[in-house]
Enzyme design. Structure first.
Site: not given
Length: 317
Positions: A42, A169, A171, A230-231, A234, A257, A260
């Site tokens: 991505n 990232n 997971r 996110g919303a 940063a 995505g 990325d």
């Protein structure tokens, strides 16, 4: 004179992706779309669309999904080095979009070709041509071989003088209860720039405000640290400056995505005549753009589209 755009080399898996055609209950979805996705691929696509030379290294199965991934990446202008394994398949994932902001992703990656990435799979001649190497915690978590691949690639980047970019990232489904923190710390210590979400940063340093966590992460060794919120936007810090960028107000269609795309936006200005604020502003803009389309990479903008979006009217006549 403006410095040239970097050549970014990424290493990691890409998997076939099946997604329901529109948000809603799975048993009401009659049509599904086939594509692919993967954090590092991505990023490579998003970089290429922004005019940055990008190379993606991986392993793929000798199967139709592998064909799809190679064809699409090359069509996007990404240089691909992904030998085909005759016995191990390309991984597969299914994304169920229940709403525009809520999705469940299931993975079938055990025994896949990419899960066996090892240091020898990253050619030294390709590493020698890159001035930025981008890795993620997903590669590190795929298994012992891939962790060794991530760490050796990071060391090679440092030895060759290339900048190292590391996106944590994290997971849980990749690590499956195995210890991730120690591996992340080793890679963050080697990195020049670290990207992390707030919860990911807290895995490595004490909780605090985004700026506080960024400063603590920077004490590990990287020159720059970026906290993705996110919303809420940063924040980024380096040795001379810090910057807080607010998120853009958009109609969100698919957030997968976007992180990325954000990273690619930031790296596309790496090493160029751009301030910390410039890099962070482009990152948040590219990430926001990606949220307004479906797919893991399909919504990443070109450099021309970014310019049009910033114009008073987004319609080209």
């Amino acid at each position: 004179m403006t410095a040239p755009a970097p050549h970014v080399l990424t290493v990691g898996e890409a998997m076939g992706l099946i997604t329901n055609d529109r948000p809603g209950a799975l048993d009401a979805s009659r049509t599904h779309a086939l594509s692919f996705g993967g954090a590092e691929s991505n990023v490579a696509i998003a970089l290429a669309r922004l005019g940055t030379r990008a190379t993606w290294v991986s392993l793929l199965g000798d199967d139709p999904l592998g064909d799809l991934i190679v064809r699409e990446l090359r069509a996007e202008g990404v240089t691909v080095h992904a030998p085909r394994h005759p016995e191990r398949p390309t991984g597969l994932m299914h994304k169920h979009r229940r709403t525009t902001t809520m999705a469940t992703v299931n993975f079938w990656r055990d025994g896949s070709a990419a899960s066996r990435l090892a240091p020898g799979d990253v050619p030294s001649e390709l590493l020698a041509t890159a001035n930025v190497v981008h890795l993620t915690g997903i590669l590190a978590g795929l298994g012992p071989d891939s962790l060794d691949c991530a760490e050796q690639t990071a060391l090679h980047a440092r030895a060759s003088g290339a900048a190292l970019s590391f996106d944590i990232n994290h997971r849980e489904s990749v690590w499956r209860g195995r210890e991730a923190r120690a591996a992340y710390l080793r890679l963050a210590t080697l990195a020049d720039v670290v990207f992390a979400g707030e919860e990911e940063a807290a895995l490595l340093v004490d909780e605090g405000t985004p700026i506080e966590m960024a400063q603590r992460l920077r004490e590990l060794g990287p020159r720059e640290v970026v906290i993705k919120r996110g919303a809420r936007g940063a924040v980024a810090v380096d040795g001379h400056d810090q910057h807080d960028e607010q998120a853009m107000k958009i109609d969100v269609l698919d957030t997968v995505g976007a992180g990325d795309a954000f990273v690619a936006g930031y790296l596309s200005l790496w090493g160029r005549d751009a301030s910390l604020a410039d890099r962070l502003r482009r990152a948040t803009t590219v990430g926001a753009f990606a949220c307004m389309s479906t797919g893991d990479w399909e919504g990443s903008p070109t450099i021309e589209e970014l310019a049009r979006w910033g114009a008073a009217e987004g319609v080209q006549r």
